[in-house]
Enzyme design. Structure first.
Site, short mmCIF file in Angstrom:
data_model
loop_
_atom_site.label_atom_id
_atom_site.label_comp_id
_atom_site.label_asym_id
_atom_site.label_seq_id
_atom_site.Cartn_x
_atom_site.Cartn_y
_atom_site.Cartn_z
N ARG A 18 11.59 -6.34 -7.06
CA ARG A 18 11.62 -7.01 -5.77
C ARG A 18 11.59 -8.64 -6.33
O ARG A 18 12.29 -9.29 -5.47
CB ARG A 18 10.23 -7.06 -5.04
CG ARG A 18 10.30 -5.73 -4.45
CD ARG A 18 8.99 -5.33 -3.74
NE ARG A 18 7.83 -5.33 -4.46
CZ ARG A 18 6.60 -5.82 -4.26
NH1 ARG A 18 6.34 -6.42 -3.11
NH2 ARG A 18 5.70 -5.87 -5.19
N ASN A 36 8.52 -2.41 -1.32
CA ASN A 36 8.25 -1.09 -2.03
C ASN A 36 7.92 0.07 -1.09
O ASN A 36 7.17 -0.25 0.15
CB ASN A 36 7.14 -1.25 -3.00
CG ASN A 36 7.35 -1.74 -4.30
OD1 ASN A 36 8.46 -1.98 -4.61
ND2 ASN A 36 6.51 -2.24 -5.07
#
Length: 88
Positions: A18, A36
């Protein structure tokens, strides 16, 4: 300008995925978000040109510990008002 909903599987959590997506998208001027999922995958919606989106994915894959084993992408409607790229 296009927008894609992409789901990534593999070694994609706990490896800076990320973080890399956030910095890559902002460096090329793409907008959207990344998060996620509970099953160990990562979901991203990204908006920009095809070239910008491809460049972001390539930059993510260069992560030292990231290993994308499978990816499912589909084109979705763009969001005209969206500004920036965020981690959710």
């Amino acid at each position: 300008m296009i927008r894609k909903h992409i789901r990534f599987w593999g070694r994609v959590q706990g490896v800076g995925f990320r973080y890399r997506a956030y910095h890559a998208a902002n460096s090329v001027g793409a907008t959207g978000w990344v998060r996620n999922e509970y099953d160990g995958s990562v979901t991203m919606e990204i908006q920009g040109t095809e070239e910008q989106i491809d460049q972001v994915i390539l930059m993510i894959e260069k992560g030292r510990f990231v290993r994308i084993e499978n990816m499912d992408a589909r084109t979705i409607p763009i969001k005209e008002e969206e500004r920036g790229f965020f981690e959710e």
